[in-house]
Scaffold this active site. Sequence first.
Site, PDB file in Angstrom:
ATOM      1  N   ALA A  32      37.175  56.590  -4.135  1.00  0.00           N
ATOM      2  CA  ALA A  32      36.219  56.620  -3.027  1.00  0.00           C
ATOM      3  C   ALA A  32      36.683  55.889  -1.769  1.00  0.00           C
ATOM      4  CB  ALA A  32      34.885  56.035  -3.480  1.00  0.00           C
ATOM      5  N   CYS A  68      44.878  65.050   1.376  1.00  0.00           N
ATOM      6  CA  CYS A  68      45.131  65.135   2.808  1.00  0.00           C
ATOM      7  C   CYS A  68      46.617  65.413   3.005  1.00  0.00           C
ATOM      8  CB  CYS A  68      44.720  63.852   3.513  1.00  0.00           C
ATOM      9  SG  CYS A  68      44.772  64.025   5.320  1.00  0.00           S
TER      10      CYS A  68
END
Length: 472
Positions: free
Chosen positions: A288, A405
Site C-alpha cells: 500500500a 508502474c
Amino acid sequence: MPEQRRRSAHRNRGHDNRRPARQAQRRTPGDAVRKAVYDVLRAVDTRDAYANLLLPRVLRERELSGRDAALATELTYGTLRGRGTYDAILDLCSDRPVAQIDAPLRDLLRLGTHQLLRTRIPAHAAVSTTVDLVRSVSGPGQAKFANAVLRRVTTRDLPGWLVIAAPEDELGRLSITYSHPKWVVSALRDAVGRDEIEDLLAADNERPGVTLVARPGRATVEELYELGAGPAAYSPYAAYLPEGDPGEIAAVREGRAGVQDEGSQLVALALAAAPLEGPDARWLDLCAGPGGKAALLAGLAGQRDAHLVACDVQPHRAELVRQVVTEDTAVLVADGTRPAWRPESFDRVLVDVPCTGLGALRRRPEARWRRVPQNVAELGPLQRDLLRTALDSVRPGGVVAYVTCSPHLAETRVVVDDVLRSRPDVQRLDSVDVLTGVAPHLSGLGAGPYAQFWPHRHGTDAMFLALLRRTS
C-alpha cells in the site's frame, strides 16, 4: 582642463558604480537558485535521493518561491532528464572523458549545458553563472576548465550537436537523442513497438502536469474546480492543476484530496469496478505505501460499507498510508509474501508490486540512470511471490488487480502468464473492457485482456493492469 577633470570624474564614478553592480550580480537570487539545484543534483547522485521529494523541501528551506522556484524546478528536472544527451556532447567538448571528470564538476557541466541548449537563458549568463558556481565549489582551476568546455558547447545548438554526437545505429541514436540508456530504449521498444518508440521517449522527457484526486466521501472534483483546477480527461475523481502549489489547496492540506497520476487512479477504480461473484465487504491493498491508491480505495470501500486493509512491509511507508486513509482502514506492517491473514479472506485485492518504475520516468527522471537490467531479474521473483499471495488471499469469485508502474514486458504480462500457468483456478478478466466502463473515452490500452497506459497516448504514467478472478 577643468572639463577634462569633470569627464574623468564622471568616468570614475561610472566605473565605481559598475563594480558593486557586478558584485551584487553574483549574489542574485539566480545564484541561490543554481546552488539549490546543484545541491539536489549531488544528493541524487550521492544519496540516491529522489528529486521530486527533495526539491520541494529545499525550496521551502531556502525560501525560493514564484519564478525562482519555477526556474529551480526546470533546471533540476531538465538536467536529470538530459544527462545522457549532455554527457555525449560534453565528451566532444572536453579534453577528457566525462566519466573521468570529478562528479561535482560533472553535475555542474550538465547544468550549464542544459541552460545553454534547452532554455532561453542567454549564453553569457548561463556560462558565467555556472563558472562562478564551479569556482565556489571546486576552485579557480576547475572554473577555467568549465569555462573552456561550456564555451565550446555554445558553438552549436542542440540539433547541431546531435548530428555529430548521436551514433548511426538505431538504439544508439535513440539513446543519445532522447537521453535514455540503451537497455531502457530496447525494453520500451519491445513493449510499445517501433512505430511509437520515439513518441514514447519524447513523452518521457516532458514535464508532467499536476493531477489531483478528490478522495471519495471526503472531497469532490467540484470543490477542486472552485480552487482553480480543471476537468481531467478520464478519471471521475481527477482534476488538473494548471499552475501553483497543490499544498496551498485546503483539501490537499487536510488529506481529503491528494496528488495522484490519473493512470494510478484508474487502475484502482478498475479493481473497484471489476465484476465479482458473492459478497463485496473485505478489500486488501497488499503493497500500500505510500498510500495513494489505498486512500482512493478506502473512500470507495466506505461508500459500499466495505472495509479496506492496507499492508506494507516498511514501517515508514505504512505510516504514510495511515496519514491519508480513513480511520476505519486497518493499516498493517507485514511482509506481503508471508501474509498475516488466512487464505481466501478478501473479496478484492490490489497488488501494486515493487518494480523498476520505468513507467514514471517523467516524474522520476533519475530512475533511468539508477536502474540496470539486473534489477528486472532481481525483482521478478518478488513480483511473482506477491501475485501468488494476492491470488491466495482472495476468495473464489473475488478479483485481484496486478499493477506495475512499468511497461517492461518482464515485469508485466510475463509475470502474470508465468504465475497463471500453475493456477487453473484463476480466470483473466478483460481489463480494457472494465477500464472503458469506468472511463468511456479511454482508448489505446491494447487488445486485452491486459491493459497498458502510455505517457504519449494518455498523458499518464505507463501503468499496467491485469484483472484476475479466482474460480471455484
